[in-house]
Structure formats: C-alpha cells, structure tokens
Write a protein that holds these residues in place. Structure first.
Motif, short mmCIF file in Angstrom:
data_model
loop_
_atom_site.label_atom_id
_atom_site.label_comp_id
_atom_site.label_asym_id
_atom_site.label_seq_id
_atom_site.Cartn_x
_atom_site.Cartn_y
_atom_site.Cartn_z
N GLY A 368 5.52 34.21 8.31
CA GLY A 368 4.66 33.76 8.54
C GLY A 368 3.23 34.23 8.83
N TYR A 369 2.76 35.89 9.02
CA TYR A 369 2.23 37.19 9.67
C TYR A 369 1.51 38.12 7.93
CZ TYR A 369 2.40 35.78 14.10
OH TYR A 369 2.78 34.94 15.08
N TYR A 370 2.86 38.10 7.21
CA TYR A 370 2.96 38.82 6.03
C TYR A 370 1.95 38.90 5.07
CZ TYR A 370 7.82 39.27 6.52
OH TYR A 370 9.25 40.11 6.59
N VAL A 371 1.11 37.37 5.13
CA VAL A 371 -0.06 37.51 3.92
C VAL A 371 -1.24 38.49 4.53
CG1 VAL A 371 -1.58 36.16 2.99
CG2 VAL A 371 0.58 35.77 2.50
N LYS A 372 -1.47 37.79 6.19
CA LYS A 372 -2.87 38.39 7.15
C LYS A 372 -2.00 40.04 6.95
CE LYS A 372 -4.49 38.12 12.08
NZ LYS A 372 -4.17 37.24 13.13
N LEU A 373 -0.94 40.64 7.81
CA LEU A 373 -0.71 41.91 8.11
C LEU A 373 -1.33 42.69 6.06
CD1 LEU A 373 2.39 41.57 9.88
CD2 LEU A 373 0.34 42.46 10.92
N SER A 374 -0.63 41.79 5.08
CA SER A 374 -1.20 42.94 4.10
C SER A 374 -2.59 43.59 3.96
CB SER A 374 -0.84 42.02 3.26
OG SER A 374 0.70 42.08 2.86
N THR A 375 -3.58 42.48 4.98
CA THR A 375 -5.43 42.94 3.99
C THR A 375 -5.53 43.63 5.25
OG1 THR A 375 -5.49 41.06 5.10
CG2 THR A 375 -5.65 40.80 3.01
N THR A 376 -4.97 44.40 6.69
CA THR A 376 -5.84 45.04 7.51
C THR A 376 -4.79 46.86 7.03
OG1 THR A 376 -3.23 44.47 8.76
CG2 THR A 376 -5.59 43.25 8.65
N LYS A 377 -5.29 47.43 7.48
CA LYS A 377 -4.84 49.07 7.34
C LYS A 377 -3.37 49.50 8.09
CE LYS A 377 -6.55 53.44 7.85
NZ LYS A 377 -7.51 54.17 8.42
N THR A 378 -3.39 49.22 8.91
CA THR A 378 -2.01 49.31 9.93
C THR A 378 -0.83 48.62 10.19
OG1 THR A 378 -2.96 47.46 12.13
CG2 THR A 378 -3.26 50.60 12.07
N GLY A 379 -1.15 46.97 8.99
CA GLY A 379 -0.35 45.99 9.03
C GLY A 379 0.01 46.16 7.65
N SER A 380 -0.91 46.53 6.74
CA SER A 380 0.03 46.66 5.14
C SER A 380 0.87 47.57 5.15
CB SER A 380 -1.08 47.20 4.35
OG SER A 380 -2.04 48.63 5.28
N TYR A 381 1.12 48.59 6.23
CA TYR A 381 2.17 49.92 6.26
C TYR A 381 3.47 48.98 6.84
CZ TYR A 381 -1.71 53.48 5.29
OH TYR A 381 -2.49 54.21 5.19
N VAL A 382 2.94 48.30 7.34
CA VAL A 382 4.47 47.56 8.03
C VAL A 382 5.24 46.77 6.83
CG1 VAL A 382 5.78 46.26 9.28
CG2 VAL A 382 3.66 47.98 10.26
N VAL A 383 4.10 46.34 6.46
CA VAL A 383 4.50 44.85 5.37
C VAL A 383 5.31 45.84 3.71
CG1 VAL A 383 3.79 43.70 3.04
CG2 VAL A 383 2.81 43.50 5.59
N GLU A 384 4.92 47.10 3.86
CA GLU A 384 5.58 47.34 2.38
C GLU A 384 6.75 48.31 3.34
OE1 GLU A 384 3.26 50.62 0.27
OE2 GLU A 384 1.36 49.88 1.54
N HIS A 385 6.80 48.95 4.42
CA HIS A 385 8.19 49.31 5.12
C HIS A 385 8.75 48.03 4.66
CE1 HIS A 385 6.53 52.73 6.39
NE2 HIS A 385 7.81 53.35 6.34
N CYS A 386 8.44 47.06 4.56
CA CYS A 386 9.63 45.81 4.72
C CYS A 386 10.24 45.75 3.20
CB CYS A 386 8.61 44.75 5.25
SG CYS A 386 8.27 44.13 6.48
N LEU A 387 9.23 46.15 2.72
CA LEU A 387 9.21 45.57 0.75
C LEU A 387 10.50 46.46 0.57
CD1 LEU A 387 5.69 45.04 -0.40
CD2 LEU A 387 8.42 43.87 -0.49
N LEU A 388 10.31 47.59 1.35
CA LEU A 388 11.13 49.37 1.03
C LEU A 388 12.12 48.87 1.03
CD1 LEU A 388 8.50 52.13 0.69
CD2 LEU A 388 9.51 51.13 -1.20
N SER A 389 12.94 47.96 2.47
CA SER A 389 14.58 48.02 3.06
C SER A 389 14.70 46.09 2.76
CB SER A 389 13.66 47.64 4.32
OG SER A 389 12.40 47.35 5.08
N SER A 390 15.37 45.93 3.65
CA SER A 390 16.08 44.31 3.01
C SER A 390 15.32 43.25 3.56
CB SER A 390 17.61 44.32 3.96
OG SER A 390 16.83 44.58 5.42
N GLY A 391 13.86 43.71 3.27
CA GLY A 391 13.15 42.31 3.54
C GLY A 391 12.42 42.18 2.46
N LEU A 392 12.82 42.64 1.86
CA LEU A 392 11.88 42.43 -0.02
C LEU A 392 12.04 40.57 -0.44
CD1 LEU A 392 10.61 43.66 -2.34
CD2 LEU A 392 12.59 42.87 -3.08
N ASP A 393 12.95 40.34 -0.25
CA ASP A 393 12.57 38.49 -0.72
C ASP A 393 11.72 38.15 0.50
OD1 ASP A 393 14.58 39.44 1.55
OD2 ASP A 393 15.83 37.26 0.95
#
Length: 463
Positions: A368-393
């Motif tokens: 529920g926060y992925y879209v919002k986090l993706s458009t912030t400098k700090t949050g986008s790094y967290v979302v990218e780490h999720c994509l690089l691990s088992s949180g991709l889907d």
C-alpha cells in the motif's frame, strides 16, 4: 662511541655503590644545560652551551645527584638537578627532540647509535640487571617519580622516543618502572598520536593487577574510556584494551562503561567503531549490554544521520538470540522507517541480510506504500531493494493495480524503480514482465518526454 664509553665508565663506578638508585642521576644530567638556555633552538647559544659538555658530564662523585634509599635525601650541588615535580618544568622531550639528539648535544658530535639508542648502548639494562642493591622502580608516591613521569611522558609523545620506550618493555623490570612513571598520565598517553603505541605495548606486558589499576584510573572518578573513545587516537587505544582484556573478567568493566554511553557513542563518527570492536572480538553474552541498549534506543538512533549508519553496522554484526529480536523490531517499524531520510538505510540493510521471515514481514508492512515510496528519494531505494529480493511480485502487482504507473515511470526517482522492475521481472517473473510491458506501451507517447525516456530505453533493450 668513545664518548659513550666514557659516560658508561663514569657511571659504572656509581652503580657499584651500595643502596643507590642510579638511572635517575643519569637522567638528571640531561635537562641541566637545557634549562640554562633561554633560546635552545638558537645555534650560537647551543654551540656555547655544549662546548664543555664532556666536562659537565665528568662530575666528581660528590656532585652527582644520588638518592639513598633509606632517606632519599639530596646530596648534590646545583650542578645537577632533578626536573621540577611540577608539569611546567618545560624540559619535555618534545623540546630536545629525542633521547638520541639529547646525547648528541652533550657529546658535541653525532653519535651513531643505529635505529635506537638502546640497541647499541646497553648501559640501561646493564644497570638494571647486574648491579647490587639496584632498585629501579620508583614508588607511585615518590616525590621525584612525578618529575620523571613528566619527562617520560614527553619522551613517549615523540615517534622516536615512543619506539625506544617500547623496546624497554621486553624486560619485566623496565616494564614495571615505566608503568610506575606513566601511570598518573595514562589518559594523556593513550590519546596521543605517538604515546598510544607505548600504551598499547604497555597493556600487552601488564599483569592482571596493573590492568586493574589502569581500569580504575580510566573509570574513577570520570569515565575516561568514553571520552577517549571519541578521539581518533584514543579510540585505537580503547580497541587495543578490549582485545587485551578479551579473556579477562575485567572486560565487564569496559563493557559497562561503554554501554552506559551507548547512544552517544553510536551517534559519534569515531566512537561507534569502539562498539564495533566489541561486537567483532567478544562473544554475544559479553556484548549483551550493547544488544539491550540497541533495542531500547533503536528508533531514536536510526533517525539520526550518524546513528543510522552505526545501527546498520550493528545489525550486520550482532550475534546471539537478541539478533532476531532487533531485526524484528526494525521490520515491524519498516513502513515508518522507509519514509525517513535516515531510517530507510537500516531497512535496506535488513533486506540485504536475506532473512526470509524478516523480509516477508517488511514486504507485508510496506504493502500500500510502494507507489508512494517510489516517488521519494529515500523510499525509492527501499522499493528497489524489495525488487531485488523476494518482494518482486508484491511490488509489481501493486504497480500494475495502480493508476499512477505512468506518473511513477516519469518521476525523477520513480523511473529507476520501473527500470529495475522491468529488468528483474524479465529474469525471474516473465508473466509479470509481460503485463508490465503491455501497460507501459499503452502510454508510449507520454513516456517520450522527461524521465520517461529512460524507461522506454530499457523497454527497447529488453525486446
């Protein structure tokens, strides 16, 4: 070398005198001429001062400064004096340069002593080991020990003097004497650039009683362990002390002193390395006070710039049963920390540990926060780490359900998230990759401007 032999012969007769402390009388000669010069660096003054150097050294027996052990009374003229017991005597080793240069000055010529005065001239060890009635150790309450303490401390603060003193520590008698001289100034020694090497060597050769004395000096009445840990050279000394005390019960005193100031140390760019040294060297049970403090102060530390960096390092080093407790605390608060300018680094650190249970909890909390986090400098790094691990889907499914996918793709930070989603899904989830490509191609024209062009470039490269 001839001059040195003459000096040795001059004082050898003194050594054979019963019940006399000899080495101080040699040292007492060194500062005499120096104190008579107002400008010790002036070449003309120096030349005249040393013109009669050998004559000054060849004093008759009754004019030497000797101490009778029973009374410690002075039996000398003003020709030879001990350094003033006060710190302002001004005859520190930094003033004369080194013990070698001091001897060169008194002999009036360069003395070839190799790398160290004590390598080729063995009169120090000869006095301490072979002389009847010789007592080289000054008691800590001696009124004259304090003066020589200052002299030795100043010597230790020079690179060459520190090396010479370290060589003397190989002998237990010399080690005890040096310990008694530097004890009152142990803090001053351990925070000095050159003095710290003598401190580190001294604690290696110290026995349990001496180590206990050092700890008492560092902890009572002030926590000098904490203050030294904040300094560049002091922290090196404390880390060495931790290593030396690794198997000693005295280590608990050090851990207590550090854990009481845990938060301040973790927020300091130098102090946190002392905590890391404990985590690297000591077992989890010994480090338990740190683990408890980390759990208590975790949320405050991760919101501090340096504290966040330190906590990331702490998370990767912590061992034992409290490790999962700390990781669980961070995971439970991941939605809050991911949006924090500094707290997001700790969330990234936990994701990189690839702990399935902790990562699953983080991914669920961020839904529920992925879209919002993706458009912030700090949050986008967290979302990218999720994509690089088992949180991709989880991330891609949320992007596909959102009507803001194009906005994310055109965002200055979000475009990196979409690029990573395309690349990772191509390798691991081909069905999700196809769905993402179809949705993005529907808005091909919108993506031809701004940051969206980066996404189109990736789409073309993956076809």
């Amino acid at each position: 070398m001839e001059n040195i032999l003459r000096i040795q012969q001059q004082f050898q007769s003194v050594v054979n005198t019963k019940d006399l402390i000899v080495f101080p009388c040699i040292l007492s000669l060194l500062p005499v001429s120096m104190e008579n010069s107002t400008h010790p660096q002036n070449p003309n003054t120096m030349a005249s001062m040393y013109s009669s150097s050998l004559e000054a050294l060849q004093l008759p027996f009754e004019n030497l400064y000797l101490f009778d052990k029973s009374s410690l009374s002075l039996n000398a003229s003003s020709a030879g004096v001990f350094p003033d017991p006060q710190r302002n005597h001004g005859l520190g080793f930094s003033r004369v340069g080194s013990f070698r240069s001091c001897l060169d000055d008194f002999t009036g010529k360069s003395t070839n002593l190799g790398s160290s005065m004590f390598d080729n001239v063995n009169w120090f060890n000869g006095f301490s080991n072979g002389s009847p009635g010789f007592q080289p150790i000054f008691s800590l309450d001696s009124e004259y020990s304090y003066g020589y303490s200052n002299w030795v401390i100043d010597m230790a603060k020079t690179e060459e003097g520190s090396k010479d003193l370290q060589k003397l520590l190989s002998n237990s008698t010399n080690s005890n004497m040096i310990f008694s001289w530097v004890f009152d100034f142990i803090v001053e020694l351990m925070i000095d650039q050159s003095g710290r090497y003598l401190f580190q060597k001294l604690i290696e050769s110290a026995d349990e009683t001496q180590l206990q004395m050092i700890l008492e000096k560092l902890l009572v009445p002030h926590n000098y362990i904490y203050y030294a840990s904040l300094l560049k050279y002091g922290s090196c000394s404390i880390k060495k002390l931790i290593t030396v005390l690794e198997k000693s019960p005295l280590i608990t005193c050090v851990i207590k002193a550090l854990s009481d100031t845990f938060e301040k140390l973790m927020m300091d760019p130098i102090g946190h390395y002392v905590i890391f040294e404990c985590l690297d060297v000591l077992d989890s049970q010994t480090n338990d006070p740190f683990n408890i403090q980390a759990m208590k102060q975790c949320l405050e530390l991760v919101r501090h710039e340096q504290g966040s960096v330190s906590m990331s390092g702490f998370v990767t080093r912590i061992k034992g049963p409290r490790r999962d407790q700390l990781l669980n605390l961070i995971s439970r608060n991941s939605a809050f920390l991911a949006q924090d300018p500094t707290g997001n680094y700790v969330v990234q650190c936990v994701i990189q540990l690839q702990n399935p249970a902790m990562n699953d909890q983080i991914f669920r909390n961020l839904e529920g926060y992925y879209v919002k986090l993706s458009t912030t400098k700090t949050g986008s790094y967290v979302v990218e780490h999720c994509l690089l691990s088992s949180g991709l889907d989880r991330v891609i499914n949320e992007l596909l359900r959102s009507d803001r996918l194009v906005s994310v793709a055109k965002d200055r930070y979000g475009n990196y998230v979409v690029q990573t989603a395309l690349k990772e899904s191509k390798k691991r989830e081909i069905s999700l990759h196809g769905s993402l490509v179809v949705k993005l191609e529907q808005h091909f024209k919108c993506l031809q401007h701004g940051y969206g062009r980066n996404v189109l470039s990736v789409l073309r490269s993956l076809q």
